[in-house]
Design a protein around this motif. Structure first.
Motif, mmCIF file in Angstrom:
data_model
loop_
_atom_site.group_PDB
_atom_site.id
_atom_site.type_symbol
_atom_site.label_atom_id
_atom_site.label_comp_id
_atom_site.label_asym_id
_atom_site.label_seq_id
_atom_site.Cartn_x
_atom_site.Cartn_y
_atom_site.Cartn_z
ATOM 1 N N ALA A 130 7.645 2.698 -14.918
ATOM 2 C CA ALA A 130 6.986 1.534 -14.348
ATOM 3 C C ALA A 130 7.077 1.305 -12.780
ATOM 4 O O ALA A 130 8.129 1.341 -12.451
ATOM 5 N N ASN A 131 5.872 0.933 -12.230
ATOM 6 C CA ASN A 131 5.931 0.696 -10.743
ATOM 7 C C ASN A 131 6.983 -0.796 -10.458
ATOM 8 O O ASN A 131 6.085 -1.750 -10.758
ATOM 9 N N VAL A 132 7.548 -0.729 -9.849
ATOM 10 C CA VAL A 132 8.388 -2.047 -9.446
ATOM 11 C C VAL A 132 8.560 -2.551 -8.066
ATOM 12 O O VAL A 132 8.565 -3.463 -7.769
ATOM 13 N N ALA A 133 8.156 -1.659 -6.987
ATOM 14 C CA ALA A 133 8.175 -1.783 -5.746
ATOM 15 C C ALA A 133 7.504 -0.717 -4.916
ATOM 16 O O ALA A 133 7.416 0.505 -5.314
ATOM 17 N N ALA A 134 7.258 -1.076 -3.547
ATOM 18 C CA ALA A 134 6.688 -0.110 -2.491
ATOM 19 C C ALA A 134 7.686 -0.297 -1.526
ATOM 20 O O ALA A 134 7.836 -1.593 -1.035
ATOM 21 N N VAL A 135 7.958 0.860 -0.886
ATOM 22 C CA VAL A 135 8.916 0.819 0.042
ATOM 23 C C VAL A 135 8.406 1.717 1.110
ATOM 24 O O VAL A 135 7.686 2.872 0.981
ATOM 25 N N GLU A 136 8.056 1.046 2.298
ATOM 26 C CA GLU A 136 7.580 1.912 3.591
ATOM 27 C C GLU A 136 8.727 2.550 4.386
ATOM 28 O O GLU A 136 9.703 2.040 4.749
ATOM 29 N N LYS A 137 8.449 3.948 4.620
ATOM 30 C CA LYS A 137 9.204 4.637 5.257
ATOM 31 C C LYS A 137 9.518 4.610 6.790
ATOM 32 O O LYS A 137 8.801 5.245 7.394
ATOM 33 N N VAL A 138 10.374 3.802 7.110
ATOM 34 C CA VAL A 138 10.597 3.340 8.662
ATOM 35 C C VAL A 138 12.027 3.072 8.855
ATOM 36 O O VAL A 138 12.658 2.254 8.314
ATOM 37 N N ALA A 139 12.531 3.674 10.052
ATOM 38 C CA ALA A 139 13.903 3.568 10.387
ATOM 39 C C ALA A 139 13.805 2.263 10.975
ATOM 40 O O ALA A 139 15.055 1.636 10.859
ATOM 41 N N SER A 140 12.979 1.930 11.934
ATOM 42 C CA SER A 140 13.057 0.466 12.462
ATOM 43 C C SER A 140 11.573 -0.100 12.449
ATOM 44 O O SER A 140 10.792 0.525 12.714
ATOM 45 N N PRO A 141 11.576 -1.248 12.631
ATOM 46 C CA PRO A 141 10.366 -2.247 12.723
ATOM 47 C C PRO A 141 9.584 -2.028 13.960
ATOM 48 O O PRO A 141 8.384 -2.127 14.153
ATOM 49 N N LYS A 142 10.409 -1.275 14.982
ATOM 50 C CA LYS A 142 9.743 -1.035 16.441
ATOM 51 C C LYS A 142 9.239 0.188 16.517
ATOM 52 O O LYS A 142 8.568 0.786 17.446
ATOM 53 N N ASP A 143 9.388 0.989 15.438
ATOM 54 C CA ASP A 143 8.645 2.397 15.587
ATOM 55 C C ASP A 143 7.210 2.031 15.487
ATOM 56 O O ASP A 143 6.509 1.232 14.934
ATOM 57 N N PRO A 144 6.501 3.202 16.055
ATOM 58 C CA PRO A 144 5.014 3.050 16.599
ATOM 59 C C PRO A 144 4.285 3.123 15.251
ATOM 60 O O PRO A 144 4.512 3.818 14.436
ATOM 61 N N LEU A 145 3.049 2.383 15.259
ATOM 62 C CA LEU A 145 2.264 2.405 14.031
ATOM 63 C C LEU A 145 1.032 3.658 14.415
ATOM 64 O O LEU A 145 0.823 3.863 15.483
ATOM 65 N N TYR A 146 0.539 4.007 13.249
ATOM 66 C CA TYR A 146 -0.412 5.009 13.506
ATOM 67 C C TYR A 146 -1.674 4.405 12.319
ATOM 68 O O TYR A 146 -1.606 3.528 11.678
ATOM 69 N N ALA A 147 -2.786 4.984 12.650
ATOM 70 C CA ALA A 147 -3.929 4.553 11.435
ATOM 71 C C ALA A 147 -4.452 5.810 10.686
ATOM 72 O O ALA A 147 -4.387 6.933 11.257
ATOM 73 N N THR A 148 -4.411 5.679 9.550
ATOM 74 C CA THR A 148 -4.831 6.777 8.713
ATOM 75 C C THR A 148 -6.532 6.384 8.252
ATOM 76 O O THR A 148 -6.419 5.298 7.640
ATOM 77 N N VAL A 149 -7.170 7.117 8.575
ATOM 78 C CA VAL A 149 -8.645 6.939 8.457
ATOM 79 C C VAL A 149 -8.917 7.616 7.337
ATOM 80 O O VAL A 149 -8.810 9.053 7.443
ATOM 81 N N TYR A 150 -9.716 7.465 6.230
ATOM 82 C CA TYR A 150 -9.971 8.241 5.146
ATOM 83 C C TYR A 150 -11.506 8.472 5.315
ATOM 84 O O TYR A 150 -12.229 7.627 4.688
ATOM 85 N N VAL A 151 -11.951 9.680 5.803
ATOM 86 C CA VAL A 151 -13.163 10.057 5.849
ATOM 87 C C VAL A 151 -13.744 10.781 4.854
ATOM 88 O O VAL A 151 -13.048 11.319 4.188
ATOM 89 N N PRO A 152 -14.991 10.783 4.606
ATOM 90 C CA PRO A 152 -15.720 11.672 3.601
ATOM 91 C C PRO A 152 -15.517 13.090 3.758
ATOM 92 O O PRO A 152 -15.400 13.531 4.967
ATOM 93 N N ALA A 153 -15.056 13.944 2.813
ATOM 94 C CA ALA A 153 -14.860 15.370 3.130
ATOM 95 C C ALA A 153 -15.632 16.166 3.884
ATOM 96 O O ALA A 153 -15.284 17.132 4.590
ATOM 97 N N GLU A 154 -17.121 15.979 3.679
ATOM 98 C CA GLU A 154 -17.960 16.686 4.150
ATOM 99 C C GLU A 154 -18.060 16.403 5.858
ATOM 100 O O GLU A 154 -18.593 17.428 6.394
ATOM 101 N N ASN A 155 -17.166 15.340 6.391
ATOM 102 C CA ASN A 155 -17.287 15.430 7.964
ATOM 103 C C ASN A 155 -16.071 15.714 8.514
ATOM 104 O O ASN A 155 -15.947 15.708 9.676
ATOM 105 N N ALA A 156 -15.108 16.434 7.735
ATOM 106 C CA ALA A 156 -13.836 16.737 8.209
ATOM 107 C C ALA A 156 -14.123 17.772 9.194
ATOM 108 O O ALA A 156 -13.280 18.078 10.326
ATOM 109 N N ALA A 157 -14.780 18.893 9.019
ATOM 110 C CA ALA A 157 -14.999 19.983 9.795
ATOM 111 C C ALA A 157 -15.388 19.569 11.217
ATOM 112 O O ALA A 157 -15.229 20.419 12.094
ATOM 113 N N ALA A 158 -16.150 18.550 11.406
ATOM 114 C CA ALA A 158 -16.795 18.213 12.540
ATOM 115 C C ALA A 158 -16.104 17.139 13.451
ATOM 116 O O ALA A 158 -16.401 17.022 14.485
ATOM 117 N N ILE A 159 -14.637 17.029 12.928
ATOM 118 C CA ILE A 159 -13.852 15.840 13.712
ATOM 119 C C ILE A 159 -12.968 17.214 14.478
ATOM 120 O O ILE A 159 -12.065 17.797 14.309
#
Length: 267
Positions: A130-159
């Motif tokens: 059973a899923n009981v928790a979610a843990v973010e893999k980060v060593a420090s809260p000051k670590d930089p953020l990134y953005a993950t964008v979920y684009v349609p697969a047909e547009n991947a080759a044009a990026i």
């Protein structure tokens, strides 16, 4: 008969034969010149110019390594909760105590990180896996953020690599503070399944949500840094007067590779 006599009379008038013939008025020549110039400019642009287009898709602000879902190794009743949401935990840290038929079992973290969600409560009956928790893999809260964008697969080759990205952050009023700036760091050429997205974000519902219209491609965006309150660059001068949190939702607009207009005309 009257009109016929007038026409014959004009034809028999030799004094009118030496008058010059006017092919077009000056205004007509001007219109013709403008038309020729416009056609020429359009032809040159069609051959040498380019058209920039973008693709928009949902995005999530996270730390670089993402998150993981912690599952219970045994079935039983939760007798103790040993951590709180938002707490930074080391690897193998105790999270829950579960009473099973064989005795008490402790659910521990797999890798170090920040506890972002806790789904179990004292007295709850949970099953194995059973899923009981979610843990973010980060060593420090000051670590930089990134953005993950979920684009349609047909547009991947044009990026293209290092493509510019504008992010409309859900918690930031766009009309006042503008959009968050970034550039493409990497493009995962393989489409992501709901399970893969859930494993990275630590949320099974997001996995289902982002694959509701087909399996997308994950595009990792590095946020541009600046001397602002948030630490990142915005389309406005200062950006919002607060920091950004991980697992914040956004909408990303990625600039695709330029396309030549003449290609649209060719079969």
């Amino acid at each position: 008969m009257q009109f016929r006599r007038q026409a014959l009379s004009k034809l028999q008038s030799p004094e009118d034969l030496d008058l010059p013939v006017r092919f077009a008025r000056p205004q007509g020549w001007l219109v013709l010149a403008v038309t020729v110039v416009a056609i020429g400019a359009g032809s040159v642009w069609a051959v040498t110019g380019s058209v920039a287009s973008t693709v928009s898709a949902p995005a999530v602000l996270t730390h670089g390594e993402g998150s993981y879902i912690l599952q219970s190794p045994a079935a039983g009743q939760v007798t103790a909760v040993l951590a709180e949401e938002g707490q930074q935990l080391p690897a193998n840290a105790p999270l829950l105590k579960v009473r099973t038929a064989q005795g008490d079992t402790v659910v521990r973290t797999v890798a170090a990180g920040r506890l972002t969600a806790l789904a179990a409560t004292i007295g709850q009956i949970i099953g194995t896996g059973a899923n009981v928790a979610a843990v973010e893999k980060v060593a420090s809260p000051k670590d930089p953020l990134y953005a993950t964008v979920y684009v349609p697969a047909e547009n991947a080759a044009a990026i293209p690599e290092d493509a510019a990205v504008d992010l409309t952050v859900q918690t930031v009023p766009t009309q006042r503070y503008g959009v968050l700036r970034g550039h493409v760091k990497s493009v995962d050429r393989a489409a992501q399944s709901a399970q893969q997205i859930a494993a990275f974000l630590g949320d099974s519902q997001l996995g289902e949500q982002f694959t509701s219209k087909g399996r997308p491609v994950a595009v990792l965006v590095k946020l541009d840094t600046a001397k602002t309150k948030s630490g990142y660059r915005w389309s406005s001068a200062e950006g919002p007067p607060f920091t950004l949190d991980s697992m914040t939702f956004a909408s990303g607009s990625i600039k695709l590779a330029d396309q030549r207009p003449v290609d649209w005309l060719l079969p």
